[in-house]
Design a protein around this motif. Structure first.
Motif, PDB file in Angstrom:
ATOM      1  N   GLY A  11      -5.198  -6.567  10.315  1.00  0.00           N
ATOM      2  CA  GLY A  11      -5.387  -5.154   9.973  1.00  0.00           C
ATOM      3  C   GLY A  11      -5.925  -4.980   8.573  1.00  0.00           C
ATOM      4  O   GLY A  11      -6.813  -4.148   8.328  1.00  0.00           O
ATOM      5  N   ILE A  12      -5.423  -5.762   7.634  1.00  0.00           N
ATOM      6  CA  ILE A  12      -5.913  -5.712   6.250  1.00  0.00           C
ATOM      7  C   ILE A  12      -7.382  -6.123   6.198  1.00  0.00           C
ATOM      8  O   ILE A  12      -8.207  -5.447   5.573  1.00  0.00           O
ATOM      9  CB  ILE A  12      -5.046  -6.598   5.330  1.00  0.00           C
ATOM     10  CG1 ILE A  12      -3.649  -5.985   5.187  1.00  0.00           C
ATOM     11  CG2 ILE A  12      -5.707  -6.772   3.962  1.00  0.00           C
ATOM     12  CD1 ILE A  12      -2.623  -6.888   4.536  1.00  0.00           C
ATOM     13  N   GLU A  13      -7.711  -7.212   6.879  1.00  0.00           N
ATOM     14  CA  GLU A  13      -9.094  -7.677   6.905  1.00  0.00           C
ATOM     15  C   GLU A  13     -10.025  -6.633   7.516  1.00  0.00           C
ATOM     16  O   GLU A  13     -11.120  -6.390   6.998  1.00  0.00           O
ATOM     17  CB  GLU A  13      -9.202  -8.989   7.688  1.00  0.00           C
ATOM     18  CG  GLU A  13      -8.616 -10.178   6.965  1.00  0.00           C
ATOM     19  CD  GLU A  13      -8.621 -11.445   7.812  1.00  0.00           C
ATOM     20  OE1 GLU A  13      -9.402 -11.535   8.787  1.00  0.00           O
ATOM     21  OE2 GLU A  13      -7.837 -12.347   7.490  1.00  0.00           O
ATOM     22  N   GLY A  21      -2.711   0.798   2.488  1.00  0.00           N
ATOM     23  CA  GLY A  21      -1.459   0.789   1.727  1.00  0.00           C
ATOM     24  C   GLY A  21      -0.268   0.448   2.603  1.00  0.00           C
ATOM     25  O   GLY A  21       0.575  -0.382   2.245  1.00  0.00           O
ATOM     26  N   GLN A  22      -0.215   1.066   3.778  1.00  0.00           N
ATOM     27  CA  GLN A  22       0.887   0.778   4.702  1.00  0.00           C
ATOM     28  C   GLN A  22       0.852  -0.664   5.193  1.00  0.00           C
ATOM     29  O   GLN A  22       1.898  -1.303   5.332  1.00  0.00           O
ATOM     30  CB  GLN A  22       0.858   1.750   5.902  1.00  0.00           C
ATOM     31  CG  GLN A  22       1.225   3.162   5.538  1.00  0.00           C
ATOM     32  CD  GLN A  22       0.015   4.026   5.218  1.00  0.00           C
ATOM     33  OE1 GLN A  22      -0.998   3.552   4.718  1.00  0.00           O
ATOM     34  NE2 GLN A  22       0.124   5.315   5.494  1.00  0.00           N
ATOM     35  N   VAL A  42       1.516  -8.148  -3.612  1.00  0.00           N
ATOM     36  CA  VAL A  42       1.191  -7.352  -2.422  1.00  0.00           C
ATOM     37  C   VAL A  42       1.819  -5.958  -2.532  1.00  0.00           C
ATOM     38  O   VAL A  42       1.152  -4.947  -2.267  1.00  0.00           O
ATOM     39  CB  VAL A  42       1.654  -8.080  -1.139  1.00  0.00           C
ATOM     40  CG1 VAL A  42       1.510  -7.200   0.078  1.00  0.00           C
ATOM     41  CG2 VAL A  42       0.862  -9.364  -0.956  1.00  0.00           C
ATOM     42  N   TYR A  43       3.068  -5.882  -2.927  1.00  0.00           N
ATOM     43  CA  TYR A  43       3.717  -4.584  -3.096  1.00  0.00           C
ATOM     44  C   TYR A  43       3.020  -3.755  -4.186  1.00  0.00           C
ATOM     45  O   TYR A  43       2.881  -2.537  -4.051  1.00  0.00           O
ATOM     46  CB  TYR A  43       5.193  -4.746  -3.450  1.00  0.00           C
ATOM     47  CG  TYR A  43       6.100  -4.942  -2.257  1.00  0.00           C
ATOM     48  CD1 TYR A  43       6.006  -4.145  -1.120  1.00  0.00           C
ATOM     49  CD2 TYR A  43       7.094  -5.912  -2.278  1.00  0.00           C
ATOM     50  CE1 TYR A  43       6.851  -4.323  -0.039  1.00  0.00           C
ATOM     51  CE2 TYR A  43       7.955  -6.092  -1.203  1.00  0.00           C
ATOM     52  CZ  TYR A  43       7.824  -5.292  -0.081  1.00  0.00           C
ATOM     53  OH  TYR A  43       8.683  -5.466   0.988  1.00  0.00           O
ATOM     54  N   GLN A  44       2.560  -4.388  -5.243  1.00  0.00           N
ATOM     55  CA  GLN A  44       1.870  -3.661  -6.307  1.00  0.00           C
ATOM     56  C   GLN A  44       0.546  -3.075  -5.815  1.00  0.00           C
ATOM     57  O   GLN A  44       0.189  -1.952  -6.175  1.00  0.00           O
ATOM     58  CB  GLN A  44       1.651  -4.561  -7.514  1.00  0.00           C
ATOM     59  CG  GLN A  44       2.933  -4.848  -8.259  1.00  0.00           C
ATOM     60  CD  GLN A  44       2.763  -5.876  -9.363  1.00  0.00           C
ATOM     61  OE1 GLN A  44       1.670  -6.059  -9.886  1.00  0.00           O
ATOM     62  NE2 GLN A  44       3.849  -6.544  -9.710  1.00  0.00           N
ATOM     63  N   LYS A  45      -0.168  -3.820  -4.987  1.00  0.00           N
ATOM     64  CA  LYS A  45      -1.404  -3.301  -4.404  1.00  0.00           C
ATOM     65  C   LYS A  45      -1.112  -2.094  -3.518  1.00  0.00           C
ATOM     66  O   LYS A  45      -1.836  -1.094  -3.548  1.00  0.00           O
ATOM     67  CB  LYS A  45      -2.121  -4.386  -3.603  1.00  0.00           C
ATOM     68  CG  LYS A  45      -2.759  -5.454  -4.453  1.00  0.00           C
ATOM     69  CD  LYS A  45      -3.391  -6.535  -3.587  1.00  0.00           C
ATOM     70  CE  LYS A  45      -3.934  -7.667  -4.434  1.00  0.00           C
ATOM     71  NZ  LYS A  45      -4.503  -8.741  -3.592  1.00  0.00           N
ATOM     72  N   PHE A  81      -1.105   3.855  -2.755  1.00  0.00           N
ATOM     73  CA  PHE A  81      -0.332   5.083  -2.558  1.00  0.00           C
ATOM     74  C   PHE A  81      -0.543   6.042  -3.720  1.00  0.00           C
ATOM     75  O   PHE A  81      -0.648   7.249  -3.534  1.00  0.00           O
ATOM     76  CB  PHE A  81       1.161   4.767  -2.392  1.00  0.00           C
ATOM     77  CG  PHE A  81       1.496   3.982  -1.150  1.00  0.00           C
ATOM     78  CD1 PHE A  81       0.738   4.080   0.009  1.00  0.00           C
ATOM     79  CD2 PHE A  81       2.594   3.144  -1.133  1.00  0.00           C
ATOM     80  CE1 PHE A  81       1.055   3.353   1.151  1.00  0.00           C
ATOM     81  CE2 PHE A  81       2.933   2.421  -0.004  1.00  0.00           C
ATOM     82  CZ  PHE A  81       2.156   2.528   1.146  1.00  0.00           C
ATOM     83  N   ASP A  82      -0.631   5.490  -4.915  1.00  0.00           N
ATOM     84  CA  ASP A  82      -0.865   6.311  -6.097  1.00  0.00           C
ATOM     85  C   ASP A  82      -2.265   6.931  -6.060  1.00  0.00           C
ATOM     86  O   ASP A  82      -2.424   8.135  -6.265  1.00  0.00           O
ATOM     87  CB  ASP A  82      -0.677   5.465  -7.353  1.00  0.00           C
ATOM     88  CG  ASP A  82      -0.684   6.286  -8.621  1.00  0.00           C
ATOM     89  OD1 ASP A  82      -0.120   7.405  -8.633  1.00  0.00           O
ATOM     90  OD2 ASP A  82      -1.244   5.818  -9.632  1.00  0.00           O
TER      91      ASP A  82
END
Length: 78
Positions: free
Chosen positions: A7-9, A21-22, A44-47, A52-53
């Motif tokens: 999904g990311i790719e 983001g999700q 990964v969480y920071q990305k 989200f920001d």
């Protein structure tokens, strides 16, 4: 994890940020559950948090601040 990475790719390939983001958040959760190293999980969480920001998704940002703050330490210090 395979489906999340796919999904990311696909999101990147088609330049579609609507779910990126999700998907990154899900990847972070998978990394966390598999006891991957803290640095990879944090990145990964920071990305996810950054997206989200950028997309003004305050609900998601709030969830991350409440549940995943320790992974966001670097991004919150800037």
């Amino acid at each position: 994890m395979t489906y999340v990475n796919d999904g990311i790719e696909q999101s990147i390939k088609f330049k579609d940020m609507s779910l990126l983001g999700q998907l990154l958040f899900q990847k972070g959760a998978c990394l966390e559950l598999t006891n991957s190293n803290m640095r990879s999980t944090s990145e990964v969480y920071q990305k996810a948090y950054l997206l989200f920001d950028l997309l003004n998704m305050t609900e998601y940002k709030q969830i991350m601040l409440e549940k995943k703050r320790h992974y966001l330490k670097t991004i919150l210090e800037t």
